[in-house]
Design an enzyme around this catalytic site. Structure first.
Site, mmCIF file in Angstrom:
data_model
loop_
_atom_site.group_PDB
_atom_site.id
_atom_site.type_symbol
_atom_site.label_atom_id
_atom_site.label_comp_id
_atom_site.label_asym_id
_atom_site.label_seq_id
_atom_site.Cartn_x
_atom_site.Cartn_y
_atom_site.Cartn_z
ATOM 1 N N ASP A 57 0.814 -1.206 0.000
ATOM 2 C CA ASP A 57 0.000 0.000 0.000
ATOM 3 C C ASP A 57 0.853 1.265 0.000
ATOM 4 O OD1 ASP A 57 -2.389 -1.299 -0.106
ATOM 5 O OD2 ASP A 57 -2.893 -1.050 2.006
ATOM 6 N N LYS A 79 -3.922 3.056 -2.342
ATOM 7 C CA LYS A 79 -5.124 3.861 -2.526
ATOM 8 C C LYS A 79 -4.924 5.183 -1.807
ATOM 9 C CE LYS A 79 -8.549 0.133 -2.870
ATOM 10 N NZ LYS A 79 -9.223 0.625 -4.069
ATOM 11 N N MET A 193 -8.339 9.002 8.361
ATOM 12 C CA MET A 193 -8.796 9.560 7.078
ATOM 13 C C MET A 193 -9.801 10.702 7.277
ATOM 14 S SD MET A 193 -9.281 5.879 5.146
ATOM 15 C CE MET A 193 -10.060 5.136 6.602
#
Length: 273
Positions: A57, A79, A193
């Site tokens: 990642d 991502k 996030m």
């Protein structure tokens, strides 16, 4: 009575003796921790040393990848919000394909694979495909990142719970949280996030009854040399965040636990003075 030596040098324990073998055709879903390679588990280091293919990642530190064997296939599958990213279905299909080629496949994720890491989705897909797998937990950024920033997730007399939540959902979407309900808990929130949506989240928490003076800490690039820590309050968070220019990846802590950082900093600075 003669006691056995407790000197670590007298205990010839190898890494291989402490960790399981990585069989061909297996997929290991491994947490790489919040960033600092020193926070890898022994199982994670062992997996890096044995893997034939690593699908990693965006939040995996390059120094972690440097622990892989020479010649290991490295495939980026990161991502990042607002940027073109691999689709989850494509990543899962790739894991299955690599395993069916007879490779030892390491799916390397920042933090812990089962904490906002989609590890559960990938594990379910592997089960359906008949691919053997192993989960290797990692230090999740919401706890390890705060500890690195001298913010305890829990302390006796301060809080009886801590809420780990994502701030990624758009306002009004079915996935968005009931922020007013979380405000009524009067317990610290640790948000993943959440930087892009922090102004909206702060407003929603205050509308739900949260004290505008509630301490807030934003920890960017936790545990890394580039780490940034911004302390503010709920009512000033949006303005302070914009002024500081802090961006993802960041962890946001909201609540009384943030106030402990100043006391711990004072003690540690006094010890090193």
């Amino acid at each position: 009575m003669i006691r056995p030596s407790t000197d670590p040098a007298s205990l010839p324990i190898s890494l291989q003796a402490l960790t399981p073998a990585f069989a061909v055709g297996e997929v290991w879903l491994v947490g790489a921790g919040p960033g600092d390679p020193g926070l890898l588990t022994l199982h994670a280091v062992n997996a890096l040393a044995q893997a034939d293919a690593i699908v990693y990642d965006a939040l995996v530190d390059p120094r972690v990848l440097g622990l892989a064997r020479p010649g290991t296939l490295l495939e980026f599958a990161g991502k990042r919000g607002g940027k073109p990213s691999p689709q989850q279905a494509d990543i899962t299909r790739r894991l299955i394909a690599l395993a069916r080629e007879g490779r030892r496949v390491l799916r390397l994720k920042g933090g812990d694979p089962f904490v906002f890491g989609r590890g559960g989705e990938e594990a379910l897909a592997l089960v359906e495909a008949g691919i053997p797998f192993r989960i290797v937990p990692g230090v999740t950024a919401g706890l390890g990142g705060l500890a690195s920033a001298l913010i305890p997730a829990t302390t006796r007399g301060t809080n009886q719970a801590v809420v780990l939540a994502t701030g990624h959902a758009a306002a009004g979407s079915e996935e968005d949280l009931d922020w007013a309900a979380l405000a009524r808990l009067r317990q610290p929130l640790v948000l993943y996030m959440a930087v892009a949506n922090l102004p909206r989240i702060a407003d929603a928490l205050m509308a739900g009854g949260a004290d505008p003076a509630t301490p807030v800490a934003i920890v960017a690039s936790a545990t890394l040399p580039s780490e940034q820590i911004l302390e503010t309050t709920l009512d000033a968070a949006a303005e302070a965040l914009a002024a500081a220019g802090i961006a993802a990846p960041s962890i946001v802590a909201i609540g009384s636990i943030v106030g402990l950082r100043a006391r711990l900093r004072g003690l540690t600075e006094g010890m090193t003075a």
